[in-house]
Motif scaffolding. Structure first.
Motif, PDB file in Angstrom:
ATOM      1  N   LYS A  67      -7.287   5.058  12.034  1.00  0.00           N
ATOM      2  CA  LYS A  67      -6.266   4.712  11.964  1.00  0.00           C
ATOM      3  C   LYS A  67      -4.785   5.666  11.198  1.00  0.00           C
ATOM      4  O   LYS A  67      -4.409   4.924  10.435  1.00  0.00           O
ATOM      5  CB  LYS A  67      -5.774   4.045  12.673  1.00  0.00           C
ATOM      6  CG  LYS A  67      -6.349   3.510  13.390  1.00  0.00           C
ATOM      7  CD  LYS A  67      -5.995   1.765  14.838  1.00  0.00           C
ATOM      8  CE  LYS A  67      -7.236   2.215  15.709  1.00  0.00           C
ATOM      9  NZ  LYS A  67      -6.253   1.529  17.021  1.00  0.00           N
ATOM     10  N   THR A  68      -6.097   5.943  10.249  1.00  0.00           N
ATOM     11  CA  THR A  68      -4.530   6.820   8.837  1.00  0.00           C
ATOM     12  C   THR A  68      -4.134   7.997   9.190  1.00  0.00           C
ATOM     13  O   THR A  68      -4.833   8.680  10.000  1.00  0.00           O
ATOM     14  CB  THR A  68      -5.801   6.409   7.885  1.00  0.00           C
ATOM     15  OG1 THR A  68      -5.602   5.207   7.506  1.00  0.00           O
ATOM     16  CG2 THR A  68      -4.616   7.293   6.368  1.00  0.00           C
ATOM     17  N   ASP A  93       0.142   4.143   8.178  1.00  0.00           N
ATOM     18  CA  ASP A  93      -0.961   3.971   8.848  1.00  0.00           C
ATOM     19  C   ASP A  93      -0.454   4.001  10.452  1.00  0.00           C
ATOM     20  O   ASP A  93       0.393   4.626  10.174  1.00  0.00           O
ATOM     21  CB  ASP A  93      -0.769   1.822   9.022  1.00  0.00           C
ATOM     22  CG  ASP A  93      -1.632   1.386   9.874  1.00  0.00           C
ATOM     23  OD1 ASP A  93      -2.416   1.105  10.002  1.00  0.00           O
ATOM     24  OD2 ASP A  93      -0.719   1.143  11.489  1.00  0.00           O
ATOM     25  N   ARG A 123       0.775   2.893   3.177  1.00  0.00           N
ATOM     26  CA  ARG A 123      -0.088   1.976   3.119  1.00  0.00           C
ATOM     27  C   ARG A 123      -0.903   2.025   1.924  1.00  0.00           C
ATOM     28  O   ARG A 123      -1.033   3.005   1.584  1.00  0.00           O
ATOM     29  CB  ARG A 123      -1.296   1.363   4.528  1.00  0.00           C
ATOM     30  CG  ARG A 123      -2.480   2.217   4.593  1.00  0.00           C
ATOM     31  CD  ARG A 123      -3.087   2.159   5.113  1.00  0.00           C
ATOM     32  NE  ARG A 123      -4.485   3.352   4.738  1.00  0.00           N
ATOM     33  CZ  ARG A 123      -5.491   3.289   4.214  1.00  0.00           C
ATOM     34  NH1 ARG A 123      -5.347   2.870   2.754  1.00  0.00           N
ATOM     35  NH2 ARG A 123      -6.446   4.670   4.135  1.00  0.00           N
TER      36      ARG A 123
END
Length: 157
Positions: free
Chosen positions: A66-67, A129, A136
């Motif tokens: 999820k990056t 993110d 992040r």
């Protein structure tokens, strides 16, 4: 760089007739596209690690799920004219800085045989993110996994 360094990563780029302008050379805007293509071939996409070449590890696959990365800056220095002759050029890419939530990627586009440099560039990516769409911090494990790709900063004129 350390003995286990993997920098730079080299990828071939095939020039296309459509990349040229009326003067018969590759248009300056196309160089930015080449940088993007080389970056994806060399590092993969964090949310799609299978985009990296099968013969090398998908470098950005080390980033947490999820990056995604967002390009926030590019500096391009045109060194020599890149005339179209249907040739393949090479792109050397490496990380020139690993920050707390961003990465600088150094790049050089050059002739496959003569090693004549056409372009030097630095691209800054922010690690984000996917859910919040906000930057992040890189984890210690991510920073450690990226370290072998760290090289010298790009030297501009």
């Amino acid at each position: 760089m350390t003995a286990e360094s993997r920098a730079p990563v080299t990828v071939p780029l095939q020039l296309r007739w459509a990349d040229t302008d009326v003067y018969g050379h590759v248009n300056n805007v196309t160089h930015a596209r080449y940088l993007e293509e080389a970056r994806i071939r060399a590092f993969g996409l964090p949310d799609h690690p299978m985009t990296a070449p099968p013969d090398q590890p998908p470098i950005f696959a080390c980033l947490e799920p999820k990056t995604f990365t967002m390009t926030v800056a590019q500096r391009l220095e045109y060194v020599n004219e890149l005339a179209y002759h249907g040739q393949t050029i090479l792109a050397d890419l490496w990380l020139s800085r690993i920050g707390s939530s961003s990465l600088d990627i150094g790049c050089r586009l050059y002739h496959q045989v003569s090693a004549l440099t056409y372009l030097r560039a630095q691209v800054t990516l922010v690690v984000c993110d996917l859910t919040s769409r906000r930057p992040r911090p890189l984890s210690v494990a991510e920073t450690r996994a990226l370290a072998p790709y760290l090289g010298e900063p790009v030297s501009f004129r």
